[in-house]
Design a protein around this motif. Structure first.
Motif, PDB file in Angstrom:
ATOM      1  N   VAL A  52       0.836  -1.192   0.000  1.00  0.00           N
ATOM      2  CA  VAL A  52       0.000   0.000   0.000  1.00  0.00           C
ATOM      3  C   VAL A  52       0.872   1.242   0.000  1.00  0.00           C
ATOM      4  O   VAL A  52       0.639   2.193  -0.750  1.00  0.00           O
ATOM      5  N   HIS A  53       1.907   1.218   0.827  1.00  0.00           N
ATOM      6  CA  HIS A  53       2.841   2.358   0.911  1.00  0.00           C
ATOM      7  C   HIS A  53       3.478   2.632  -0.443  1.00  0.00           C
ATOM      8  O   HIS A  53       3.562   3.778  -0.893  1.00  0.00           O
ATOM      9  N   GLN A  54       3.922   1.570  -1.128  1.00  0.00           N
ATOM     10  CA  GLN A  54       4.533   1.723  -2.450  1.00  0.00           C
ATOM     11  C   GLN A  54       3.535   2.248  -3.471  1.00  0.00           C
ATOM     12  O   GLN A  54       3.863   3.095  -4.303  1.00  0.00           O
ATOM     13  N   SER A  55       2.322   1.746  -3.398  1.00  0.00           N
ATOM     14  CA  SER A  55       1.292   2.131  -4.376  1.00  0.00           C
ATOM     15  C   SER A  55       0.868   3.583  -4.201  1.00  0.00           C
ATOM     16  O   SER A  55       0.496   4.250  -5.173  1.00  0.00           O
ATOM     17  N   LEU A  56       0.887   4.079  -2.979  1.00  0.00           N
ATOM     18  CA  LEU A  56       0.451   5.456  -2.722  1.00  0.00           C
ATOM     19  C   LEU A  56       1.590   6.468  -2.863  1.00  0.00           C
ATOM     20  O   LEU A  56       1.355   7.662  -2.784  1.00  0.00           O
ATOM     21  N   SER A  57       2.807   5.990  -3.080  1.00  0.00           N
ATOM     22  CA  SER A  57       3.944   6.902  -3.222  1.00  0.00           C
ATOM     23  C   SER A  57       3.949   7.569  -4.576  1.00  0.00           C
ATOM     24  O   SER A  57       3.533   7.079  -5.558  1.00  0.00           O
TER      25      SER A  57
END
Length: 147
Positions: free
Chosen positions: A142-147
């Motif tokens: 999720v963190h990678q996708s929202l970056s």
């Protein structure tokens, strides 16, 4: 056959075959399930049983990490065997691709745009992947996708 029935049957089989390691893990899990049932004041649903199994698995993985850092190979071997027994009762794990797809779909559903929406996304994803994916792995995706 639900998880509790399977645990009972496997406990009997472990007793018959004198498999002390397996018997110990199953008894520990059954004890945790019984404690949770007493706390709730009712029989546990399959979803609640899965929550307890996840908690047991997480505890053992954390212990494994600590034992590896302390260079205690005897405890690492024992804990790995316990994790292997517990994994038999867990639902099949999602592949990386399936997990990425769920993360992508959930981000679109929630309408998340930035890292500040991470809480909303995680709240929506976790019930979908409960027991089938590690929470830290989901958080990282999720963190990678929202970056």
């Amino acid at each position: 056959m639900n998880i509790l029935d399977q645990l009972n049957q496997d406990m009997k089989d472990a007793m018959r075959s004198r498999d002390k390691q397996r018997l110990s893990v199953i008894r520990s899990v059954k004890s945790s399930l019984q404690n949770e049932s007493i706390n709730k004041g009712q029989e546990l649903t399959d979803d609640e049983i899965l929550t307890v199994l996840n908690r047991e698995m997480k505890q053992r993985k954390e212990s494994l990490h600590e034992f590896e850092q302390a260079d205690r190979q005897d405890l690492v071997i024992k804990t790995n065997a316990e994790i292997q027994v517990l994994s038999e009762y867990m639902p099949s794990q999602l592949s990386d691709e399936e997990l990425r797809q769920i993360v992508h779909e959930t981000i679109e559903q929630v309408g998340a745009q930035s890292k500040s929406d991470m809480g909303k996304v995680m709240g929506a994803i976790m019930p979908k992947v409960k027991g089938r994916a590690d929470g830290s792995e989901v958080k990282q995706l999720v963190h990678q996708s929202l970056s």
